[in-house]
Every structure is written in structure tokens, then in C-alpha cells.
Design a protein around this motif. Structure first.
Motif, PDB file in Angstrom:
ATOM      1  N   ASP A  70       0.829  -1.206   0.000  1.00 19.85           N
ATOM      2  CA  ASP A  70       0.000   0.000   0.000  1.00 19.85           C
ATOM      3  C   ASP A  70       0.864   1.256   0.000  1.00 19.85           C
ATOM      4  O   ASP A  70       0.559   2.225  -0.707  1.00 19.85           O
ATOM      5  CB  ASP A  70      -0.938   0.018   1.209  1.00 19.85           C
ATOM      6  N   SER A  73       2.253   1.760  -3.405  1.00 25.95           N
ATOM      7  CA  SER A  73       1.190   2.209  -4.296  1.00 25.95           C
ATOM      8  C   SER A  73       0.876   3.689  -4.112  1.00 25.95           C
ATOM      9  O   SER A  73       0.703   4.422  -5.087  1.00 25.95           O
ATOM     10  CB  SER A  73      -0.071   1.372  -4.071  1.00 25.95           C
ATOM     11  N   VAL A  74       0.811   4.131  -2.868  1.00 25.79           N
ATOM     12  CA  VAL A  74       0.542   5.548  -2.597  1.00 25.79           C
ATOM     13  C   VAL A  74       1.668   6.408  -3.169  1.00 25.79           C
ATOM     14  O   VAL A  74       1.422   7.435  -3.810  1.00 25.79           O
ATOM     15  CB  VAL A  74       0.350   5.798  -1.088  1.00 25.79           C
ATOM     16  N   GLU A  75       2.911   5.987  -2.978  1.00 21.81           N
ATOM     17  CA  GLU A  75       4.066   6.736  -3.494  1.00 21.81           C
ATOM     18  C   GLU A  75       4.062   6.801  -5.026  1.00 21.81           C
ATOM     19  O   GLU A  75       4.312   7.848  -5.610  1.00 21.81           O
ATOM     20  CB  GLU A  75       5.354   6.075  -3.008  1.00 21.81           C
ATOM     21  N   PHE A  77       1.455   5.761  -7.257  1.00 21.79           N
ATOM     22  CA  PHE A  77       0.200   5.951  -7.984  1.00 21.79           C
ATOM     23  C   PHE A  77      -0.808   6.857  -7.275  1.00 21.79           C
ATOM     24  O   PHE A  77      -1.878   7.121  -7.797  1.00 21.79           O
ATOM     25  CB  PHE A  77      -0.456   4.594  -8.265  1.00 21.79           C
ATOM     26  N   GLY A  78      -0.487   7.296  -6.057  1.00 18.87           N
ATOM     27  CA  GLY A  78      -1.365   8.220  -5.353  1.00 18.87           C
ATOM     28  C   GLY A  78      -2.539   7.566  -4.631  1.00 18.87           C
ATOM     29  O   GLY A  78      -3.369   8.255  -4.055  1.00 18.87           O
ATOM     30  N   GLU A  79      -2.627   6.254  -4.646  1.00 21.72           N
ATOM     31  CA  GLU A  79      -3.682   5.527  -3.935  1.00 21.72           C
ATOM     32  C   GLU A  79      -3.258   4.066  -3.772  1.00 21.72           C
ATOM     33  O   GLU A  79      -2.236   3.665  -4.294  1.00 21.72           O
ATOM     34  CB  GLU A  79      -5.035   5.656  -4.649  1.00 21.72           C
ATOM     35  N   THR A  80      -4.050   3.289  -3.029  1.00 26.15           N
ATOM     36  CA  THR A  80      -3.626   1.926  -2.693  1.00 26.15           C
ATOM     37  C   THR A  80      -4.118   0.847  -3.657  1.00 26.15           C
ATOM     38  O   THR A  80      -3.517  -0.214  -3.745  1.00 26.15           O
ATOM     39  CB  THR A  80      -4.088   1.552  -1.272  1.00 26.15           C
ATOM     40  N   ASP A  81      -5.208   1.093  -4.359  1.00 29.44           N
ATOM     41  CA  ASP A  81      -5.801   0.043  -5.200  1.00 29.44           C
ATOM     42  C   ASP A  81      -4.904  -0.398  -6.354  1.00 29.44           C
ATOM     43  O   ASP A  81      -4.876  -1.579  -6.700  1.00 29.44           O
ATOM     44  CB  ASP A  81      -7.151   0.492  -5.767  1.00 29.44           C
ATOM     45  N   THR A  82      -4.185   0.520  -6.955  1.00 26.42           N
ATOM     46  CA  THR A  82      -3.369   0.179  -8.119  1.00 26.42           C
ATOM     47  C   THR A  82      -2.281  -0.822  -7.766  1.00 26.42           C
ATOM     48  O   THR A  82      -2.073  -1.799  -8.487  1.00 26.42           O
ATOM     49  CB  THR A  82      -2.750   1.443  -8.750  1.00 26.42           C
ATOM     50  N   SER A  84      -2.199  -3.050  -5.356  1.00 27.62           N
ATOM     51  CA  SER A  84      -2.811  -4.343  -5.089  1.00 27.62           C
ATOM     52  C   SER A  84      -3.273  -5.015  -6.384  1.00 27.62           C
ATOM     53  O   SER A  84      -3.062  -6.212  -6.586  1.00 27.62           O
ATOM     54  CB  SER A  84      -3.997  -4.154  -4.143  1.00 27.62           C
TER      55      SER A  84
END
Length: 149
Positions: A70, A73-75, A77-82, A84
Motif C-alpha cells: 500500500d 502504491s501511494v508513493e 500511484f497516489g492511492e492503494t488500489d493500483t 494491489s
């Protein structure tokens, strides 16, 4: 009489979450790679385990910078879903490739040559999906163009 690996049977097996990565449900694999209708739960689980180990090793240096997927992903893509989604895509695509390649090795007859070509194309496509997902996880963007030639 019912066939082993019947498409209508939803498997319950799960690869548990680790400190850095989410759990992987074999039922999710079945939904994405539904063309693999004759695979047993044990077979899919085995190949998914090997694929996951391979991917964890490939991500080892990159993940050393992050607490978990997560955070990566935040770093990136700016969110966690990508993160995962890409992780699941990488593991599931590699798993599908293993299963399809296994099918190819068991199906090698002169009469099956045409079918072999179609199966090989599926295996190659799975490798492209795996590599694209890993490229995005490792680099935050696609750095290569992957084609089946």
C-alpha cells in the motif's frame, strides 16, 4: 459424474497475507483466468505459491524502501488500489502461464499442433501481462513495450 476442476466450482483456497503483501484468493484467479477450467484447486494453489515467491523475490529490493505494498502504491500511484491490482495481476498471470505451459507439455502430439499454437499464444499473453504489471510496480510507469512476436 463431475469433472475435476469443474468451472462451476469456486475454490476456497487462499494464500495468506504477509507483512508486505495482501492475501490472494484462488477464487479471484478463477474469475480472471476462467479458461483454465480443468485445473484442480491444489494445482492452482501450488503454482500460485511458486509465482508469489518469484514475484516477492523480484520486488525484494524495491519493497525494502516501503513498509508494505500500500505504501509503494501511494508513493507511485497516489492511492492503494493500483498496487494491489498490479500485484494480483503479476501473480495470477504468472500462475496462469505455469498452468498453460504445463498443459502444453502434456498435450504434445502431432495431432494437437494447431491447438498447441493457440495454447502457446495464451501462455505468451500471460507472460506479457505479468511483465507489464511488474514493470509498473517496479518503476511506477511502463518503461518497456512488451509484445508477443
Amino acid at each position: 459424474m463431475e469433472f475435476v476442476g469443474n468451472k462451476n466450482e469456486v475454490y476456497d483456497a487462499v494464500l495468506p497475507a504477509t507483512e508486505q503483501y495482501p492475501e490472494l484468493k484462488i477464487s479471484e484467479f478463477q474469475l480472471v483466468f476462467h479458461f483454465l477450467s480443468n485445473e484442480t484447486e491444489a494445482g492452482i494453489l501450488h503454482h500460485a505459491t511458486v509465482a508469489r515467491v518469484t514475484i516477492h523475490r523480484e520486488l525484494f529490493d524495491t519493497m525494502a524502501e516501503f513498509e508494505n505494498l500500500d505504501a509503494l502504491s501511494v508513493e507511485r500511484f497516489g492511492e492503494t488500489d493500483t498496487g494491489s491490482t498490479l500485484y494480483k495481476q503479476a501473480v495470477f498471470a504468472m500462475t496462469a502461464n505455469f498452468l498453460v505451459e504445463n498443459q502444453l507439455s502434456m498435450n504434445a502430439t502431432k495431432e494437437a499442433a494447431e491447438r498447441q499454437d493457440a495454447i502457446q499464444a495464451k501462455a505468451d499473453n500471460c507472460l506479457v501481462q505479468y511483465r507489464r504489471a511488474m514493470d509498473l510496480l517496479l518503476n511506477g510507469e511502463e518503461t518497456y513495450r512488451f509484445e508477443v512476436v
